[in-house]
Write a protein that holds these residues in place. Sequence first.
Motif, PDB file in Angstrom:
ATOM      1  N   ILE A 113      11.701  67.586  43.621  1.00 27.72           N
ATOM      2  CA  ILE A 113      12.973  66.934  43.151  1.00 27.72           C
ATOM      3  C   ILE A 113      12.777  65.533  42.590  1.00 27.72           C
ATOM      4  CG2 ILE A 113      14.825  65.524  44.277  1.00 27.72           C
ATOM      5  CD1 ILE A 113      15.047  67.892  46.401  1.00 27.72           C
ATOM      6  N   CYS A 114      11.561  64.932  43.273  1.00 34.05           N
ATOM      7  CA  CYS A 114      11.173  63.815  42.798  1.00 34.05           C
ATOM      8  C   CYS A 114      10.426  63.907  41.315  1.00 34.05           C
ATOM      9  CB  CYS A 114       9.883  63.223  43.665  1.00 34.05           C
ATOM     10  SG  CYS A 114       9.266  61.654  43.123  1.00 34.05           S
ATOM     11  N   ASN A 115       9.815  64.817  40.965  1.00 34.53           N
ATOM     12  CA  ASN A 115       9.238  65.008  39.551  1.00 34.53           C
ATOM     13  C   ASN A 115      10.168  65.310  38.436  1.00 34.53           C
ATOM     14  OD1 ASN A 115       6.355  64.612  40.140  1.00 34.53           O
ATOM     15  ND2 ASN A 115       6.030  66.553  41.013  1.00 34.53           N
ATOM     16  N   ALA A 116      11.650  65.899  39.045  1.00 38.46           N
ATOM     17  CA  ALA A 116      12.711  66.341  38.356  1.00 38.46           C
ATOM     18  C   ALA A 116      13.348  64.908  37.792  1.00 38.46           C
ATOM     19  CB  ALA A 116      13.451  67.260  39.002  1.00 38.46           C
ATOM     20  N   THR A 117      13.151  63.861  38.441  1.00 42.49           N
ATOM     21  CA  THR A 117      13.804  62.676  38.066  1.00 42.49           C
ATOM     22  C   THR A 117      13.138  62.301  36.600  1.00 42.49           C
ATOM     23  OG1 THR A 117      12.113  61.124  39.058  1.00 42.49           O
ATOM     24  CG2 THR A 117      14.054  62.011  40.384  1.00 42.49           C
ATOM     25  N   GLN A 118      11.883  62.604  36.297  1.00 41.39           N
ATOM     26  CA  GLN A 118      11.349  62.131  35.067  1.00 41.39           C
ATOM     27  C   GLN A 118      10.838  60.672  35.028  1.00 41.39           C
ATOM     28  OE1 GLN A 118      12.904  64.067  31.565  1.00 41.39           O
ATOM     29  NE2 GLN A 118      13.705  65.856  32.883  1.00 41.39           N
ATOM     30  N   ASN A 119      10.982  60.019  36.159  1.00 40.53           N
ATOM     31  CA  ASN A 119      11.127  58.435  36.461  1.00 40.53           C
ATOM     32  C   ASN A 119       9.423  57.996  36.908  1.00 40.53           C
ATOM     33  OD1 ASN A 119      11.064  55.765  37.760  1.00 40.53           O
ATOM     34  ND2 ASN A 119      13.229  55.612  37.094  1.00 40.53           N
ATOM     35  N   ASP A 120       8.742  57.669  36.092  1.00 45.01           N
ATOM     36  CA  ASP A 120       7.413  57.711  36.626  1.00 45.01           C
ATOM     37  C   ASP A 120       7.149  56.583  37.772  1.00 45.01           C
ATOM     38  OD1 ASP A 120       6.778  59.572  34.778  1.00 45.01           O
ATOM     39  OD2 ASP A 120       6.102  58.004  33.048  1.00 45.01           O
ATOM     40  N   LYS A 121       7.890  55.539  37.745  1.00 46.05           N
ATOM     41  CA  LYS A 121       7.695  54.297  38.666  1.00 46.05           C
ATOM     42  C   LYS A 121       8.419  54.997  39.975  1.00 46.05           C
ATOM     43  CE  LYS A 121       6.361  51.149  35.993  1.00 46.05           C
ATOM     44  NZ  LYS A 121       4.816  50.967  36.057  1.00 46.05           N
ATOM     45  N   LEU A 122       9.340  55.857  39.851  1.00 46.02           N
ATOM     46  CA  LEU A 122       9.813  56.489  41.303  1.00 46.02           C
ATOM     47  C   LEU A 122       9.010  57.377  41.736  1.00 46.02           C
ATOM     48  CD1 LEU A 122      11.851  57.002  43.197  1.00 46.02           C
ATOM     49  CD2 LEU A 122      13.056  58.329  41.864  1.00 46.02           C
ATOM     50  N   ILE A 123       8.255  58.133  40.895  1.00 43.89           N
ATOM     51  CA  ILE A 123       7.224  58.981  41.416  1.00 43.89           C
ATOM     52  C   ILE A 123       5.813  58.286  41.722  1.00 43.89           C
ATOM     53  CG2 ILE A 123       5.468  60.919  40.493  1.00 43.89           C
ATOM     54  CD1 ILE A 123       7.796  61.575  38.372  1.00 43.89           C
ATOM     55  N   ALA A 139      24.684  64.843  46.904  1.00 44.49           N
ATOM     56  CA  ALA A 139      22.879  64.950  47.072  1.00 44.49           C
ATOM     57  C   ALA A 139      22.434  63.706  47.545  1.00 44.49           C
ATOM     58  CB  ALA A 139      22.460  65.429  45.603  1.00 44.49           C
ATOM     59  N   SER A 140      22.735  62.656  46.893  1.00 44.02           N
ATOM     60  CA  SER A 140      22.275  61.498  47.360  1.00 44.02           C
ATOM     61  C   SER A 140      22.236  61.079  48.953  1.00 44.02           C
ATOM     62  CB  SER A 140      22.593  60.215  46.550  1.00 44.02           C
ATOM     63  OG  SER A 140      22.081  59.110  47.038  1.00 44.02           O
ATOM     64  N   ALA A 174      17.343  62.075  44.191  1.00 40.39           N
ATOM     65  CA  ALA A 174      18.459  63.090  44.263  1.00 40.39           C
ATOM     66  C   ALA A 174      19.457  62.922  43.311  1.00 40.39           C
ATOM     67  CB  ALA A 174      19.066  63.458  45.555  1.00 40.39           C
ATOM     68  N   LYS A 175      20.056  61.664  43.306  1.00 42.79           N
ATOM     69  CA  LYS A 175      20.936  61.414  42.390  1.00 42.79           C
ATOM     70  C   LYS A 175      20.544  61.603  40.691  1.00 42.79           C
ATOM     71  CE  LYS A 175      23.738  57.752  43.158  1.00 42.79           C
ATOM     72  NZ  LYS A 175      24.298  56.640  43.291  1.00 42.79           N
ATOM     73  N   LEU A 176      19.228  61.316  40.527  1.00 49.21           N
ATOM     74  CA  LEU A 176      18.799  61.255  39.157  1.00 49.21           C
ATOM     75  C   LEU A 176      18.417  62.599  38.984  1.00 49.21           C
ATOM     76  CD1 LEU A 176      16.183  58.104  39.110  1.00 49.21           C
ATOM     77  CD2 LEU A 176      18.498  58.459  37.974  1.00 49.21           C
ATOM     78  N   ALA A 177      17.858  63.628  39.855  1.00 48.29           N
ATOM     79  CA  ALA A 177      17.713  64.822  39.630  1.00 48.29           C
ATOM     80  C   ALA A 177      19.006  65.777  39.343  1.00 48.29           C
ATOM     81  CB  ALA A 177      16.899  65.502  40.753  1.00 48.29           C
ATOM     82  N   CYS A 178      19.884  65.360  39.868  1.00 53.70           N
ATOM     83  CA  CYS A 178      21.254  65.925  39.551  1.00 53.70           C
ATOM     84  C   CYS A 178      21.487  66.011  38.178  1.00 53.70           C
ATOM     85  CB  CYS A 178      22.495  65.249  40.142  1.00 53.70           C
ATOM     86  SG  CYS A 178      22.754  65.848  41.823  1.00 53.70           S
ATOM     87  N   LYS A 179      20.973  64.902  37.142  1.00 53.67           N
ATOM     88  CA  LYS A 179      21.321  64.817  36.058  1.00 53.67           C
ATOM     89  C   LYS A 179      20.086  65.597  35.096  1.00 53.67           C
ATOM     90  CE  LYS A 179      23.142  60.250  36.809  1.00 53.67           C
ATOM     91  NZ  LYS A 179      22.968  58.878  36.402  1.00 53.67           N
ATOM     92  N   ARG A 180      18.967  65.558  35.565  1.00 53.31           N
ATOM     93  CA  ARG A 180      17.857  66.126  34.892  1.00 53.31           C
ATOM     94  C   ARG A 180      17.360  67.301  35.170  1.00 53.31           C
ATOM     95  NH1 ARG A 180      15.791  59.525  35.096  1.00 53.31           N
ATOM     96  NH2 ARG A 180      17.386  58.850  34.267  1.00 53.31           N
ATOM     97  N   MET A 181      17.449  67.886  36.397  1.00 55.39           N
ATOM     98  CA  MET A 181      17.032  69.143  36.922  1.00 55.39           C
ATOM     99  C   MET A 181      17.129  70.224  35.985  1.00 55.39           C
ATOM    100  SD  MET A 181      16.764  70.272  40.766  1.00 55.39           S
ATOM    101  CE  MET A 181      15.208  69.624  41.548  1.00 55.39           C
TER     102      MET A 181
END
Length: 226
Positions: free
Chosen positions: A146-156, A202-203, A101-108
Motif C-alpha cells: 500500500i505504501c509503495n503504491a502511493t508513489q510518494n518517495d517522502k512518505l515511503i 480506506a483512510s 491508504a488515501k493516496l493508494a486509492c488513486k494510484r494503485m
Amino acid sequence: MLENTYNMKINEYLPLRDIVFQTLRNAIITGELQPGERLMETQLAEKLGVSRTPIREAIRKLELEGLVVMVPRKGAQVAQFTEKDIQDVLEVRAALEALAAKLACKRMDDRSFLKLQLAIAEYSYAAKSKDLETMIEKDVEFHDIICNATQNDKLIQLFNNLKEQVNRYRITYLKNVEESETVEAEHLAILDALKNKKEEVASNLASKHIHTQCDSITGLVKNQNQ
C-alpha cells in the motif's frame, strides 16, 4: 540468547560489522534479547565469535535507532517497552497509514491489488499453521504494498524509518492468536475500500487498524507491569 540468530538470511558478503549489527537488531526485534536485558560486550562477542569492536559499533547504532539505551553504571540495555513509546510510534504510524491508504486509492494498479490479495491469503494460511515468522513477513508485505503504491518517495522514506520500531510491537501483537484473526479481517476491509476507491473509508480503516494494535499492545504492557 543468540543461538537462533545464526539462521538469519544475511548477505554473507556484507562487512562483519553490518552482520553483527543485523544479528543483534534481529535478536531485539524478535524478542530473543528481552526488553531490559543487559548487552555485555564480552559475552556477546564470545557467542557471535567476533571481537568486541563490531559489538561496540553495533550497540552504538542500535542506540541511535532507539532499540538500545545506555543506563548509568549499568551500560547498554535493550530498550524497554513503555506505554508512551508505543503510543508515540503508533500514532505517527497511524497517520502515515491513513495518508498512504488515501493516496493508494488513486494510484494503485491491478497488479498491486493481486499482491495484496496474495499477502492476505498467505497470512491466513500462516496464522492457521501458527507460523509467526511468515505472519510477520506477510503483515509487513501488506502494508509495504500500500505504501509503495502511493508513489510518494517522502512518505515511503518516513514509513521505512519507523519500520524497525514498529516491528517490535508488531511481533508482540501477532503472537496473540485472537489478534491474528482481527488483523486478517481488518486487512480484508482495507482491501475492499481500496478496490472501490473509497478514499475516506480506506483512510479511516487504515488508521483504526493501527490504533487497534496500539490499544492491544499497551494493554499487554500494563498487564506485564502489574
